[in-house]
Every structure is written in C-alpha cells, then in structure tokens.
Design a protein around this motif. Structure first.
Motif, short mmCIF file in Angstrom:
data_model
loop_
_atom_site.label_atom_id
_atom_site.label_comp_id
_atom_site.label_asym_id
_atom_site.label_seq_id
_atom_site.Cartn_x
_atom_site.Cartn_y
_atom_site.Cartn_z
N GLN A 33 0.86 -1.21 -0.02
CA GLN A 33 -0.13 -0.02 -0.04
C GLN A 33 0.76 1.21 0.04
O GLN A 33 1.68 1.38 1.04
CB GLN A 33 -0.90 0.15 1.31
CG GLN A 33 -2.08 -0.92 1.29
CD GLN A 33 -2.90 -0.93 2.39
OE1 GLN A 33 -2.52 -0.43 3.27
NE2 GLN A 33 -3.97 -1.87 2.46
N ARG A 38 -3.30 0.35 -3.88
CA ARG A 38 -2.68 -1.17 -3.33
C ARG A 38 -2.30 -1.80 -4.62
O ARG A 38 -2.76 -1.69 -5.75
CB ARG A 38 -4.29 -1.58 -2.67
CG ARG A 38 -4.57 -1.38 -1.54
CD ARG A 38 -6.00 -2.07 -1.19
NE ARG A 38 -5.48 -3.23 -0.58
CZ ARG A 38 -6.29 -4.26 -0.20
NH1 ARG A 38 -7.44 -4.24 -0.47
NH2 ARG A 38 -5.71 -5.44 0.29
N GLN A 70 2.90 -1.88 4.19
CA GLN A 70 2.48 -0.36 4.12
C GLN A 70 3.83 0.30 3.98
O GLN A 70 4.87 0.30 4.85
CB GLN A 70 1.62 0.21 5.23
CG GLN A 70 0.20 -0.51 5.25
CD GLN A 70 -0.53 0.09 6.14
OE1 GLN A 70 -0.46 1.01 7.12
NE2 GLN A 70 -1.93 -0.44 6.27
N PRO A 72 4.49 4.03 4.23
CA PRO A 72 4.14 5.55 4.54
C PRO A 72 5.35 6.45 4.17
O PRO A 72 6.36 6.18 4.15
CB PRO A 72 3.76 5.47 6.19
CG PRO A 72 4.72 4.38 6.72
CD PRO A 72 4.79 3.35 5.61
#
Length: 617
Positions: A33, A38, A70, A72
């Motif tokens: 992600q 995604r 993920q 970030p």
C-alpha cells in the motif's frame, strides 16, 4: 532530451480504480500500500532487489494468501514506486531529468543497493546521473529544480550539491563548450529532440547566456547557485549584477501594489497578502546579499529600484543601508525618477521618503574623493596643464588629476540631480521647510554652476506653501545665489510676487552689474544703493564698483523662486511693500538720484516701473 531505458520486458502493469497488479501466471502473494493505492505483487522479484521489503516482510505476520506491507511517506508517490517495481520485474522504464530525483529517492527508500544485487537500480541511476544528467546544462537545471520536493533526501544523497557544482562550472565555461541538453525545454524557444541529440538551433553565445535559465530557480536554490558561481572567481561582477537584475525582474514585479498594506487598519486585511510580502522580503534581502562588491557591477537604477522595493516591503535596516551605500557610490548615474521613493509614514503624510534620499546624499558626500571647494583655474594655468598632458610629462600627476576631475564632475552631475529632486518634492504640501532646505544644502556650493534649477524648485515650493510667513520665505531664499541666475531667471524673479522684496532688489542689483560688465564698462554704484544694502545686511559697506573680473558682494546669498513665465498681476505686491516700506522708499529715491544713465540702469528702472504699475492696477 536524454533518456535511460532499463529492463527488457514490455509494460505488463494493469490498473483498476483501486488496485494495481502485474500480469502473471503466478498468483500474487504480496500487497503493498502506497498513499491509498494497493499493489498486488510477488515477493520473489521485489524482495530479491529491495532490502527494505525483505525486512518489512520478515517482521510482519503472513495472512492466509497475501502479506500486506504499508509504505508510509514514500518519496515520489505512486509514480516513483511503480518505476521501481517495474525495474524489479524487468519491465522497461524510462528515466530523464524530470523523474530521476524521485526515482533515486524511492530506490534509496527501498534500499535497492549493490549489497542486495549487483547492477541494482541505485547503481544504474547514479551512472546515468553522473555521465549524462550532470553533463547537460538544462538537464542539470531541471534536476536541481525537482530537488525542492525532496529536500531532506536530496541533501543527504548529495544530489543538490552536485547539480549546483555542475551548473557553476558550466557558467564559468564558454557556452560553446556546454552541452545544452533538451530535457529543459523552454516553451516556444527550444526544439525537443527525443533521441538525446541537440537541436540545430543557433546557440546564444553571449556572455550572460545563463542568467535567464537560472532565473527559473527558487530563491533558496538560486542563492546557493550564485554563491558557487561567485566563489569560482571566473565570472565578471557586471555579469553577476545583470543576472541578479534579471532574477529580480522575474520575481519582484509590481511591488507598488503592496503599498496598501501599510494603510491597512486591521490584521484581517493583511492575511495571506502579508505572507506573500514576507516571502518577497526574504527574496529581496537574498538578492541584496548576492550583489558583488565592485562598483558598477549593478546599475544605479537597478539598485534604487531594489531600495524602493525594500522600503515598501519593510526589509531589514541593514539591507536598506547597504543599498543606500551602493547607490551613493555611483549616484551620478541616477535619474530624478529613480529617487522618488514612496514614503510609508502615516504620521507626517509626506509623499516621498526624503530622509532616505538624504541619507544617500550624505553618504555620497562622505566619500571624500574631491576637495570641498572648486580650485581656481586661470587661463594660463589651463593652457600650461593642457600642454603638459599633450607631451605626456609626469604621468602620475596626470592620473591623479584625472581621478580628482572625475570626482568633481560627479558632484556637478549630482547637484543637477538634487535640484531636479527638489522640484519634485516641492509640490508636496506637507513637506517641512527644514527638509527642503536640508536637501538643497546637501551639495557643496561649488557644485552648482548656476542656480536656475534651484530657483525653479524654490518657486514651486513657495507657490505650494502660501502659508509661509515673511521670515520663513527669507529663510528659504537664503539658499539661492542671485549672481548665478541666468538672464531669463532674473527677468522672472524681478516680477515674482512670491519672493521677498529684498531678493527682487538683489536680483536687479546683480543684473545691472552683469549688464555693465557685458558692455566692458566700470560702473560706480550710487552711494544710496550701497548704503541701502549695507543697512539691511548689518555688515560692512558693500563694495560699489564692478569691473570685468566679476567681483560681487560676497554676502547676500538669497534664493529665488520659479522659472516660469510670469502671468500674474502681482496682487500681493502691496503686502510685500508694506513689509519692507523702508526698502521701497530708499529704492525709489536711488532710482531718481542715479546720475549715470546707461542701458542696465534703464532696464533696472523699467522693471521697477512695471512692478509699480501692476500694483496700481
């Protein structure tokens, strides 16, 4: 435009509205992600090249089918991640100056180093960056511009500093030796060549060819680039100054529109406008800090525009003082319009910032490059020095004399500038008399070869300030030397109803003497006139003889006012005669008792008769 293609397989990425995947017979086992997107991918190709993903997968629990990772704050967003993922799958990717920074930062984030696999993405990007991007002029600029979105990453990776060094080295080189790559295609000016070769357009080989391209940079990057260029010591200071002028015109347009900020009545009116002004203030102060130290590196007009902007934007006092000092060094190049700096003070209500201009005049006089008085020059001395110069005798003396002459000449030019400035500020009804006189006296007496322009300024001030009393008008007129007025100015002053009567008498007095000298006569002034002037000057008896050597009374240096054709009926003459009744009576008596009629005396009497006739009408 230089491109780099990596990989051998065609693009087989498929994208839906929310999920992105790669076409493969093997089912995906990894979900990554990135900023709301995604990706259904495979562990093997990604983990084999990305050390970061290896660690994340090993530290996160596996689900029944897909392991979710993920990322970030991924640098470069989904575009950069897709390019890195495609490289891992062996899909062809294209790099250029526009995306190399984002992909390089993304590769660093994923740790795609040589320790993981030989020939990994970081290595290939670095080869392309050093061998191609940094060798191209516009590629270097575009790459440098793109670093502002990844400041921390590019500083740590040395991308910003390497771009700046490359640009600075190219500025120092001849433009014919610079590769003008076309990644940076300026709209409507350059032809784009997608195979990496340069277009055949004519190269601009002027010395300042680089200034407009660098003007596209933000102030932080521009400041660092110009510091690097200046530290190289190979670019002339005048080219640095011209580049700063181009940059200022690009980023500081229409500064006058911020004048209303000073008149805002509440903080709400400032809002975002005040924030924009703060940015412009920082930009201006940065430009000032980049100005070369050499005189003439920036034009006086440009420096005064910066000073005007600094005043409007409320720049630091140090920046304004630095600009004022630089302007003073080359003040003779300025124009009156350049000196009209708007005042931001709400207390006195004056139109122009006279105090700031006075600071410039004072700094100009403090240079001390010429003697305070004009040296006497006889005809024989002039011929002798001209002969010595022609024979090249004593070159050192000639050089020093030329330097002194240039400084003296600059003061003569500045005197004209001051008088022109006085004429403009004299129209301001709220300008105090003391400031007007202070500006007029900022220049030494010898610098004004004539007082016509000063007389015009005084006349404008008198007409704009009719409330001045007798003593104030006399105080104003003391700065004028009647002996330095032209015939036209004298004729106007003789009929100027705004002048103190005594000034008019002195004008007629000196005009009579000048007319006598022009005729080669020696005129003995009637004793009544001598006594009249002595009585009003409270000084020793005035010398009453004039000859062709131009001797005139050293005192009585009163001013005049205005150089416009008189069209009034002298409506206030009666008031002025009442002020100086004794002068009027004595003067009329002098006219009657003069025993030597001549042309100058006739003109003298005629002017006085005209004034009396106007009074009666």
């Amino acid at each position: 435009m230089k491109f780099m293609k990596l990989g051998s397989r065609p693009d087989t990425f498929y994208t839906t509205e929310a999920v992105r995947s790669v076409s493969s017979e093997v089912s995906s086992d990894l979900i990554i992600q990135v900023r709301g997107s995604r990706y259904l991918l495979h562990k093997f190709p990604l983990l084999s090249k990305c050390l970061c993903l290896q660690r994340l997968c090993s530290g996160s629990p596996e689900s029944s089918q897909h392991q979710i990772v993920q990322l970030p704050d991924f640098p470069g967003g989904v575009e950069a991640f897709e390019l890195c993922a495609k490289f891992c799958y062996g899909i062809t990717i294209t790099l250029s100056a526009y995306n190399i920074v984002s992909v390089r930062c993304a590769a660093e984030y994923l740790q795609m180093t040589e320790d993981v696999e030989k020939g990994n993405l970081i290595y290939k990007i670095e080869v392309f960056f050093n061998s191609c991007i940094l060798h191209g002029w516009r590629d270097s600029i575009v790459t440098l511009q793109s670093t502002k979105s990844f400041t921390l990453w590019t500083e740590d990776l040395g991308i910003t500093s390497r771009c700046i060094e490359a640009i600075a080295s190219k500025v120092s080189a001849h433009p014919s030796k610079v590769s003008l790559s076309h990644s940076y295609s300026r709209r409507g000016r350059d032809d784009v060549s997608c195979n990496g070769s340069e277009s055949q357009r004519h190269k601009n080989t002027s010395k300042g060819w680089w200034a407009e391209d660098l003007a596209e940079l933000g102030i932080d990057l521009y400041w660092r680039t110009m510091i690097a260029i200046k530290s190289g010591g190979k670019v002339p200071s005048n080219l640095i100054g011209d580049a700063l002028r181009i940059y200022a015109s690009r980023w500081l347009p229409n500064i006058s529109k911020y004048l209303h900020i000073e008149k805002a009545e509440s903080d709400k009116e400032l809002g975002s406008t005040g924030e924009v002004t703060s940015k412009h203030r920082l930009l201006l102060e940065s430009i000032v800090s980049l100005l070369p130290a050499e005189k003439g590196s920036a034009s006086c007009s440009f420096l005064l525009k910066l000073l005007k902007a600094a005043n409007i934007l409320k720049a630091s006092s140090s920046s304004k003082m630095e600009l004022a000092r630089r302007v003073a060094v080359q003040l003779e190049e300025a124009t009156v319009g350049d000196l009209l700096i708007p005042s931001l003070s709400n207390t006195n209500g004056v139109i122009y910032d006279v105090d700031l201009v006075m600071t410039i005049f004072e700094l100009f006089m403090l240079q001390g490059q010429s003697p305070p008085t004009s040296p006497p020059r006889s005809k024989e001395d002039f011929e002798r020095r001209r002969s010595r110069s022609a024979e090249n005798v004593d070159l050192e003396f000639q050089e020093s004399r030329r330097s002194s002459s240039a400084s003296h000449s600059s003061k003569l030019k500045v005197a004209k500038l001051v008088d022109g400035f006085l004429q403009e500020i004299a129209r301001d009804k709220k300008l105090p008399l003391s400031k007007f006189i202070a500006v007029a006296e900022a220049i030494p007496e010898f610098a004004r070869l004539d007082h016509d322009d000063l007389y015009k300024a005084i006349d404008i001030y008198l007409k704009g300030h009719p409330e001045l009393n007798k003593s104030e008008r006399k105080r104003l007129c003391r700065i004028l030397d009647c002996k330095k007025l032209s015939m036209e100015a004298c004729m106007h002053a003789a009929q100027n109803e705004m002048l103190p009567l005594r000034v008019v008498v002195q004008v007629l007095f000196f005009e009579q003497a000048r007319a006598a000298m022009a005729g080669g006569q020696v005129i003995e002034l009637p004793s009544n006139i001598s006594e009249l002037f002595s009585a009003h000057n409270n000084s020793s008896k005035v010398k009453a003889s004039f000859s062709t050597n131009g001797i005139v009374p050293p005192d009585d240096k009163w001013s005049m006012a205005g150089l416009k054709s008189p069209n009034s009926k002298l409506s206030t003459l009666k008031m002025r005669l009442a002020e100086d009744e004794d002068l009027d009576e004595n003067f009329s008596e002098v006219i009657e008792k003069s025993s030597k009629p001549n042309r100058s005396k006739s003109m003298f009497s005629k002017l006085w008769s005209n004034r009396n006739a106007s009074e009666k009408n």
